[in-house]
Enzyme design. Structure first.
Site, PDB file in Angstrom:
ATOM      1  N   LYS A  95       0.793  -1.236   0.000  1.00 26.10           N
ATOM      2  CA  LYS A  95       0.000   0.000   0.000  1.00 26.10           C
ATOM      3  C   LYS A  95       0.823   1.283   0.000  1.00 26.10           C
ATOM      4  O   LYS A  95       0.369   2.311  -0.481  1.00 26.10           O
ATOM      5  CB  LYS A  95      -0.973  -0.014   1.176  1.00 26.10           C
ATOM      6  N   GLU A 117     -10.091   5.546   4.578  1.00 30.06           N
ATOM      7  CA  GLU A 117     -10.580   4.423   5.372  1.00 30.06           C
ATOM      8  C   GLU A 117      -9.460   3.397   5.465  1.00 30.06           C
ATOM      9  O   GLU A 117      -8.521   3.416   4.681  1.00 30.06           O
ATOM     10  CB  GLU A 117     -11.799   3.790   4.699  1.00 30.06           C
ATOM     11  N   SER A 384       1.588  -9.794  -0.861  1.00 32.77           N
ATOM     12  CA  SER A 384       1.241  -8.373  -0.715  1.00 32.77           C
ATOM     13  C   SER A 384       1.659  -7.746   0.600  1.00 32.77           C
ATOM     14  O   SER A 384       1.860  -6.538   0.670  1.00 32.77           O
ATOM     15  CB  SER A 384      -0.265  -8.191  -0.918  1.00 32.77           C
TER      16      SER A 384
HETATM   17  C1  LIG Z   1      -5.070  -4.128   1.956  1.00 32.75           C
HETATM   18  C2  LIG Z   1      -4.373  -5.367   1.689  1.00 32.75           C
HETATM   19  C3  LIG Z   1      -4.824  -6.254   0.701  1.00 32.75           C
HETATM   20  C4  LIG Z   1      -6.094  -6.055  -0.070  1.00 32.75           C
HETATM   21  O1  LIG Z   1      -6.128  -4.923  -0.863  1.00 32.75           O
HETATM   22  P1  LIG Z   1      -6.008  -4.978  -2.457  1.00 32.75           P
HETATM   23  O2  LIG Z   1      -6.388  -3.612  -2.867  1.00 32.75           O
HETATM   24  O3  LIG Z   1      -6.931  -6.029  -2.936  1.00 32.75           O
HETATM   25  O4  LIG Z   1      -4.595  -5.302  -2.748  1.00 32.75           O
HETATM   26  C5  LIG Z   1      -4.080  -7.383   0.446  1.00 32.75           C
HETATM   27  N1  LIG Z   1      -2.957  -7.655   1.139  1.00 32.75           N
HETATM   28  C6  LIG Z   1      -2.509  -6.840   2.103  1.00 32.75           C
HETATM   29  C7  LIG Z   1      -1.271  -7.206   2.832  1.00 32.75           C
HETATM   30  C8  LIG Z   1      -3.189  -5.670   2.414  1.00 32.75           C
HETATM   31  O5  LIG Z   1      -2.731  -4.870   3.355  1.00 32.75           O
END
Ligand SMILES: *Cc1c(COP(=O)(O)O)cnc(C)c1O
Length: 406
Positions: A95, A117, A384
């Protein structure tokens, strides 16, 4: 990789990916949104802006994030599994990539405050970080349930100087946080910049967040080719709003690489309210200012959704995903709570990497796939985020089941 691009063909000038996307907001807000679009379209061509962002990606975030060949997992399941390590970024997830871009844009537009949010708290922490760095104020709206579940991230945001504002209605999770943040934004859209946390919301956000996240796929494409001399056969990513998935998919859309978005099946995929599998179980509709697949009731109102991963429990999805689903370019599939939690503990034991519960969904699908149609193939998974934020919750609720007892 020293030079990134922010320019892609889609969406059209009104923010449509096929029939999805657009902007469904009150006229006074549309004026502000048009200003943001205009400002963004200018800076994304601006070499000085790209150089500034690139410098932060390298020296502040720690990019490029490595690709790791997960040898132990690969051996165990019979396919070559690679992880794009977005968990190693400063603040622990992908993010920060779009938060820095949005903060720089807000600053250039003369905004005073960033608002957003947050679900798992990852977007809140990333935005509070970007706000601290750029000297902007920051209000973060968060569901009360998530505030309790993701306590360490709440503390982080406060230390970083952000105000954390609880959303107290409904299920008190991500959707309610979006409602509350939208309400807060309407009070002063001139001085505040709503830094949306995924590839969702009205135009230009699905485009802009995708562009900033596309750094992930740009790097991964070059890195994977360097490591193996080829492109991966398959790429997998979890899908909440869809930003980490679009981030890694975008660079590969024109390649002969199969793409998979993994949605949360929660506790039960057959019962509405027990999952958040938007594309698997939803239908097209309008919510939060854009058109996309969504989980809605007979009146078109958003349904309650659930996933063990706070960052995935959102009843809609980025409009480009809806488009990619309809044209058959991306396959969307699901992983349930137990499968994800099992992988949360397994990846830690087998590779020494504690994944975010969100990311564990994508890895869980990779090993399932490796044992079936994916046998012998190469699979790149977007990891992610890291699981530090989830460890207490995981051990308290699933420790016994998966053999980790304190
Ligand atoms: C917020 C988050 C997601 C989900 O958000 P996407 O917009 O679908 O990527 C996935 N993995 C992590 C570690 C997150 O913090």
């Amino acid at each position: 990789m020293t030079s990134y691009t922010l320019n892609y063909a889609m969406p059209d000038a009104n923010g449509y990916f096929g029939e999805y996307g657009g902007s469904f907001i009150p006229p006074e807000l549309q004026t502000i949104m048009d200003e943001i679009t205009q400002a963004y379209l200018e800076i994304r061509q601006d070499q000085a802006f790209i150089a500034e962002l690139t410098d932060l990606y390298i020296h502040y975030v720690g990019r490029p994030s490595p690709i790791f060949y997960a040898k132990n997992l690969s051996k165990k399941y019979g396919a070559d599994i690679y992880l794009k390590r977005e968990d190693l970024n400063h603040t622990g997830a992908h993010k920060i990539n779009h938060c820095l871009g949005e903060a720089l844009l807000a600053k250039k537009m003369g905004k005073k405050k960033l608002i957003a949010e947050t679900g798992a708290g990852q977007h809140g922490v990333a935005l509070a970080t970007a706000a601290a760095l750029t000297g902007l104020e920051c209000d973060i709206y968060m569901g009360e349930v998530d505030i309790a579940k993701e306590h360490p991230n709440v503390v982080r945001m406060k230390i970083l100087g952000a105000n954390v504002i609880p959303a107290t209605h409904g299920r008190k999770t991500l959707k309610e946080a979006v409602d509350a943040a939208f309400g807060g934004y309407l009070k002063d859209p001139v001085n505040q910049f709503y830094a949306i946390g995924s590839v969702v919301g009205p135009h230009p956000f699905p485009m802009m967040v995708r562009d900033f996240q596309s750094v992930v796929g740009q790097e991964a494409r070059a890195q994977f080719a360097d490591m193996t001399g080829k492109l991966p056969d398959h790429i997998m990513a979890c899908v909440g709003g869809g930003s980490n998935a679009m981030g890694i998919f975008t660079a590969f859309l024109d390649d002969p690489v199969k793409l998979y978005g993994v949605e949360p099946a929660g506790r039960n995929l057959e019962i509405m309210g027990e999952h958040a599998a938007t594309m698997t179980k939803g239908k097209p509709g309008v919510m939060h200012g854009f058109k996309s697949y969504m989980l809605s009731d007979e009146n078109g109102e958003p349904e309650e959704v659930y996933s063990v991963a706070s960052g995935l429990d959102y009843p809609s999805v980025g409009p480009q995903h809806s488009y990619l689903k309809d044209i058959g370019r991306v396959n969307y599939t699901t992983i349930n709570d137990d499968e994800a939690m099992s992988m949360f503990f397994e990846l830690a034991k087998v590779e020494g990497i504690i994944p975010a519960i969100e990311s564990a969904h994508a890895v869980a699908y990779a090993v399932k796939f490796a044992q079936n149609e994916g046998r012998g193939s190469s699979i790149l998974v977007n990891l992610s985020g890291r699981g530090d934020k989830d460890i207490d919750f995981a051990v308290e609720n699933y420790g016994k089941k998966f053999g980790v007892i304190l």
